[in-house]
Design an enzyme around this catalytic site. Structure first.
Site, PDB file in Angstrom:
ATOM      1  N   GLU A 100       0.824  -1.219   0.000  1.00 10.45           N
ATOM      2  CA  GLU A 100       0.000   0.000   0.000  1.00 10.45           C
ATOM      3  C   GLU A 100       0.851   1.258   0.000  1.00 10.45           C
ATOM      4  O   GLU A 100       1.843   1.350   0.725  1.00 10.45           O
ATOM      5  CB  GLU A 100      -0.891  -0.027   1.251  1.00 10.45           C
ATOM      6  CG  GLU A 100      -2.258   0.521   1.021  1.00 10.45           C
ATOM      7  CD  GLU A 100      -3.071  -0.329   0.050  1.00 10.45           C
ATOM      8  OE1 GLU A 100      -3.104   0.030  -1.147  1.00 10.45           O
ATOM      9  OE2 GLU A 100      -3.666  -1.318   0.473  1.00 10.45           O
ATOM     10  N   SER A 159     -26.458   7.211 -14.871  1.00 13.92           N
ATOM     11  CA  SER A 159     -25.988   6.093 -14.057  1.00 13.92           C
ATOM     12  C   SER A 159     -27.154   5.639 -13.186  1.00 13.92           C
ATOM     13  O   SER A 159     -27.923   6.478 -12.698  1.00 13.92           O
ATOM     14  CB  SER A 159     -24.835   6.536 -13.164  1.00 13.92           C
ATOM     15  OG  SER A 159     -24.666   5.600 -12.127  1.00 13.92           O
ATOM     16  N   ASP A 194      -4.560   0.872  -9.357  1.00 15.49           N
ATOM     17  CA  ASP A 194      -5.997   0.622  -9.446  1.00 15.49           C
ATOM     18  C   ASP A 194      -6.422   0.351 -10.884  1.00 15.49           C
ATOM     19  O   ASP A 194      -7.106  -0.630 -11.179  1.00 15.49           O
ATOM     20  CB  ASP A 194      -6.788   1.826  -8.918  1.00 15.49           C
ATOM     21  CG  ASP A 194      -6.468   2.126  -7.473  1.00 15.49           C
ATOM     22  OD1 ASP A 194      -5.817   1.283  -6.820  1.00 15.49           O
ATOM     23  OD2 ASP A 194      -6.850   3.201  -6.994  1.00 15.49           O
TER      24      ASP A 194
HETATM   25  C1  GLA Z   1      -5.242   4.696  -4.119  1.00 15.32           C
HETATM   26  C2  GLA Z   1      -4.491   5.042  -5.401  1.00 15.32           C
HETATM   27  C3  GLA Z   1      -3.491   3.949  -5.782  1.00 15.32           C
HETATM   28  C4  GLA Z   1      -2.616   3.572  -4.592  1.00 15.32           C
HETATM   29  C5  GLA Z   1      -3.437   3.346  -3.330  1.00 15.32           C
HETATM   30  C6  GLA Z   1      -2.590   3.151  -2.109  1.00 15.32           C
HETATM   31  O1  GLA Z   1      -6.058   3.592  -4.325  1.00 15.32           O
HETATM   32  O2  GLA Z   1      -5.397   5.256  -6.457  1.00 15.32           O
HETATM   33  O3  GLA Z   1      -2.738   4.356  -6.891  1.00 15.32           O
HETATM   34  O4  GLA Z   1      -1.618   4.530  -4.380  1.00 15.32           O
HETATM   35  O5  GLA Z   1      -4.327   4.422  -3.073  1.00 15.32           O
HETATM   36  O6  GLA Z   1      -1.833   2.002  -2.211  1.00 15.32           O
END
Ligand code: GLA
Length: 385
Positions: free
Chosen positions: A34, A68, A170
């Site tokens: 993370e 939506s 993500d």
């Molecule tokens: C968010 C961001 C990711 C990552 C996480 C932490 O989800 O969009 O890119 O940095 O936080 O790990």
């Protein structure tokens, strides 16, 4: 009624027609690693079976209509007048504009989104909207842009159009996920490897604190700045491009150079988290789930003490969860400051977990949490009849 039939029925009611195409992109949960994607680190997320559906019908004219099933508002505008709205439409609008720059001009369309990810829970509903839109428009225009490039384009939209300086994790998980596998993703090189998740006896349970991720975006950008500062200090001694290239020993050897101890602690989280991910992936491959769980716990503790992105809601849920027999590990997932936890636990412990953690959490936070036993699914796709 299944999700697709429901979407078709709603499309008919909203637009009085039948969609030409239906697409789906999942949400994601990060198992470990993370706040290191933007430090060139190795992360370990997986795609979920919940996500965002998008139904589209092409129009004869150049009008875009967007709705939506999760929000009450709607947008109707000529393609040439797509501007920032400060509403959820900005995710698709950002993608439309970014694709236009790549030479993909959309035609007029009726678009209907339907999200099955709880909003604002930190399970990447925004990345899911971006990626499903980019994938759909590329597929319809038959431009053949590969999914990794669409993932990068979606991250750019988030950085430049939305204004959140997120890393690539993500969008990558949402685009490239694989059923029953987690993705070991090197965020520096974008090399990746799928690792099977043995989920027979042990499962992943997501706990939603229902605490909106207040200030998450500004705090996120603040952490990014602190990491940049730490890197500058480390670079005086070491030839590295990213914080994740440092070992803990190296970082400790330059501790005295950090006048601001908070910045040092941020760097210590990053460096130790990277080491935990490397170990965790090895343990999972060796089917050592108990060892994997311990590293999940250590990850949370580091995010709480060194990175300071947890807060009372996440800490309470994690602490209560770890008291339940059958729990191997529990941690916050995503950006933090609210949002969700992810817990690896025995399937026979799920009910006890939901009852006891739910009760204690509610007593302390005055908020009813939600729990989801999640499936690990595939990345973005077209759903054909
Ligand atoms: C968010 C961001 C990711 C990552 C996480 C932490 O989800 O969009 O890119 O940095 O936080 O790990």
């Amino acid at each position: 009624m299944d999700k697709i039939s429901y979407l078709r029925q709603e499309f008919q009611e909203n637009y009085e027609s039948v969609p030409d195409f239906i697409f789906f992109a999942p949400g994601r949960v990060n198992l470990i690693g993370e706040h290191i994607d933007y430090n060139g680190g190795l992360v370990f997320p997986c795609a979920l079976t919940v996500g965002t559906y998008l139904a589209i019908k092409l129009r004869e004219d150049t009008t875009i209509r967007m709705r939506s099933l999760n929000f009450n508002n709607e947008l109707e505008t000529p393609l040439t007048e797509l501007n920032k709205t400060n509403e959820w439409f900005d995710y698709p609008i950002g993608v439309l504009k970014a694709l236009e720059k790549e030479g993909i001009e959309a035609s007029g369309m009726d678009m209907l989104y339907y999200g099955t990810i709880p909003n604002g829970s930190g399970l990447s509903s925004s990345a899911s909207i971006e990626v499903v839109t980019a994938y759909a428009l590329n597929a319809i225009a038959q431009k053949g842009i590969n999914t990794v490039d669409l993932v990068k384009l979606s991250q750019k939209v988030e950085n430049e159009f939305i204004g959140v300086n997120c890393g690539i994790m993500d969008q990558f998980a949402v685009g490239m996920g694989k059923e029953n596998h987690a993705i070991a993703l090197n965020c520096d090189t974008l090399e990746y490897d799928y690792v099977p998740l043995a989920t027979d006896e042990y499962i992943l349970l997501i706990g939603n604190t229902k605490v909106q991720r207040k200030l998450a975006d500004s705090k996120y950008n603040e952490r990014l700045g602190e990491c940049r500062e730490a890197l500058r200090i480390a670079q005086k001694t070491f030839k590295v491009n990213h914080l994740c290239e440092l070992s803990l020993e190296q970082l400790e050897s330059v501790a005295a150079d950090f006048e601001n101890k908070m910045v040092y602690r941020r760097a210590r989280h990053v460096v130790t988290e990277q080491e935990r991910v490397v170990k965790a992936i090895k343990l999972l491959k060796a089917n050592d789930l108990a060892g994997f769980g311990k590293l999940m716990n250590a990850s949370h503790d580091s995010l709480r003490d060194d990175y300071e992105v947890t807060g009372e809601a996440l800490d309470t849920m994690v602490a209560e969860g770890r008291k339940i027999e059958g729990v191997l590990g529990s941690r916050m997932t995503g950006a933090g400051f609210g949002g969700c936890t992810v817990t690896l636990l025995h399937k026979d412990s799920v009910q006890e977990f939901i009852d006891k953690v739910g009760k204690h959490y509610k007593e302390k936070l005055q908020t009813q949490p939600e729990f989801y036993a999640v499936g690990v699914g595939n990345g973005v796709m077209e759903i054909k009849n």
